[in-house]
Design an enzyme around this catalytic site. Sequence first.
Site, mmCIF file in Angstrom:
data_model
loop_
_atom_site.group_PDB
_atom_site.id
_atom_site.type_symbol
_atom_site.label_atom_id
_atom_site.label_comp_id
_atom_site.label_asym_id
_atom_site.label_seq_id
_atom_site.Cartn_x
_atom_site.Cartn_y
_atom_site.Cartn_z
ATOM 1 N N GLU A 77 0.705 -1.111 -0.085
ATOM 2 C CA GLU A 77 -0.085 0.034 0.049
ATOM 3 C C GLU A 77 0.742 1.267 -0.021
ATOM 4 O O GLU A 77 0.433 2.436 -0.584
ATOM 5 C CB GLU A 77 -0.744 0.076 1.183
ATOM 6 C CG GLU A 77 -1.978 -1.041 1.242
ATOM 7 C CD GLU A 77 -2.762 -0.686 0.018
ATOM 8 O OE1 GLU A 77 -3.196 0.518 -0.341
ATOM 9 O OE2 GLU A 77 -3.722 -1.725 -0.326
ATOM 10 N N SER A 92 -41.709 -32.723 45.032
ATOM 11 C CA SER A 92 -41.068 -33.165 46.318
ATOM 12 C C SER A 92 -39.547 -32.941 46.067
ATOM 13 O O SER A 92 -38.771 -32.681 47.034
ATOM 14 C CB SER A 92 -41.105 -34.733 45.877
ATOM 15 O OG SER A 92 -42.267 -35.193 46.280
#
Length: 679
Positions: A94, A364
């Site tokens: 770049e 229970s």
Amino acid sequence: MRNGDEKSGISWMRRIRKLVSLLFSLLILFTAAIVLSLLYLRSQALPVTTTLQTSEIYDIHGELIDSFHAGQNRQIVSLNDISPYLVQAALAIEDRRFYDHFGLDPKGLARAVATNIKTMSLQQGASTITQQLARNLYLNHDRTWSRKIKEAAYALQMEMQLSKDQILEQYLNQIYYGHSTYGVQAASQLFFGKNAKDLTLGESALLAGVPKGPKYYSPFYNMDNALNRQKIILNTMVDQNLITREEADRAAQEKLVFSDLSKDRSSEAPYFQDYIRQWVSEKLKLEDSLFETGGIRIYTTLDLRAQNIAEEVLSKHLKSNEELQGALISIDPRNGHIKAMVGGKDYNTNQYNRVFTTTRQPGSSFKPFVYLAALQNGFTPVSQYKSEPTEFTYDDGKKTYRPSNFNNHYENKLIDMRRAIAKSDNIYAVQTIMDVGADQVIDLAHRMGITSPLEPLPSLALGTYPVSPYEMASAFGIIANEGVRVEPIGVLKVVNSRGKVLYEAKPKKERVIEAPYAYILTNMMQSVFEQGGTANRVSSVIKRPAAGKTGTTNNDAWMVGYTPELSTAVWVGYDRNKAITTADSYKAAPIFAEFMEKTLDPVPPKLFPIPDGVTSVYVDPDTGKLANDACTPSRLEVFVQGTEPVEYCAESKTDSTQQPQPATSNQSWWDHLKRWWND
């Protein structure tokens, strides 16, 4: 004639001097203008920009659960957290003179201008990294002279106000890689499933080539183009002496392993994600937008492996019935960490989180609260009541309550607490709460984290008041953790985009139960998985010491239990409170057992630690008294020291000096180990 020539020469000299003076003045003015312009640019603040960042949720192992973003998947990282290979590759392709120019590259600019004049277009660009960053931050991508001039001005301004490394870092965090992904960190995660700092040379070269044209060079769109671009970048790096030819050749031959782009992260623990977002928003007063654009990092307690097992097991056991629903939550009792959470069997069709918002009768499975309160009030595992149809009177004799056992099955004899727990005897449970007092049971339940309303009635012993799976898993975890309650947590830490810690968990610890009582109850609740226990059918699945309690009502099925490492609650039922079938009622226990065993595998089985203050003796199961050779078979039973029986079941057949002595705590441990091994 000569005078005329002399006058003419003098005139030309004057004109030249004037021209030189004019040019010099213009040069001074131009230089002054440049200097003033630069000083002006240096004095002006750069435009304010808002960088959208992806927010993320991680599990306990640092594995990404999900990310949130408003169309821009981006994660900001420092230059030190980017692979040097990727930095070199980006500069090589770049802007090779990045560290030498002042934001504009005169050589590149001259070449581009010549090309554009020749073609009468603006097709040839010479943008430096600084110019590209300026364009991405402050401008659009229109190909106009005005935009070019502004771009150059911003580039100069950035060079005067920022260091080269700061510019490069911002650039690498801004560039677009396609797939709604911005910046090298998010791109590295997208393409390779790793952090940018861990990229190899081959991966870096391929990644550096994508921004040139994401639709053309993305490996997910065109692998051949991506690999060809990679080779160009590697060759460029060789030409610039950044790497050797041998390194380039090895990188080109490197086998690249790409992530699965089709994987939908939103499917990971969706109920847990909703819970976390709501919790963080309320705790930190954060706006929803911050989850999409704020770049926050949320580190959670979830274990994705355990979560996936939970989802698979729940779906497997409930898939045969489209309407039947279920929920599961698992908590590490030692630190309060929520390890798995499934709020329903299919999030896509129903987002209702039954772990928290569903409160149903626990049946229970509520009885351990009753028995724990009883143990704290002088009861022992050999305390006896008769199992037979019984009518109880309460409210000063004004009201009666007549419970029944499942299928109207009664022992029709005295039974002790261990057998009552294993068989889930309702008569024993109601008789216990009548003698202990419902208010004491409610007080204990509240201290153990039950926040749902409870009423002091005899039916409370049978779990007639609704609670949530979260409450049950949390409360049972206290028993598993030797009586210490650790506040359940789902979030360990929240960090903002700048690394500032917004929240860090400091869970509260509180002793709610004395350790000996917690152990005695745990020891008795292990009987639920033994022969004759209500969860015996899954004993072959869970191959490690576990304690728990089943619970069944007309509309709900529960299995709540724990090992030393995990406390898990499973609920099965219908959203509309429809009655469950017998087959439905048997699904909770297998879900619990399969989840626990698969999640804890390959962790070696652990025994529940025996705390100080616990003793064990051999007792006669029929009378609850000390056993000797006159009453067989005997059973090894555990007691809080000082509550063990002192009388023998009968006179010994041998001399009193030969009577068996009470077992020690070490004998208890060894006996339990042998029993577990034999089972």
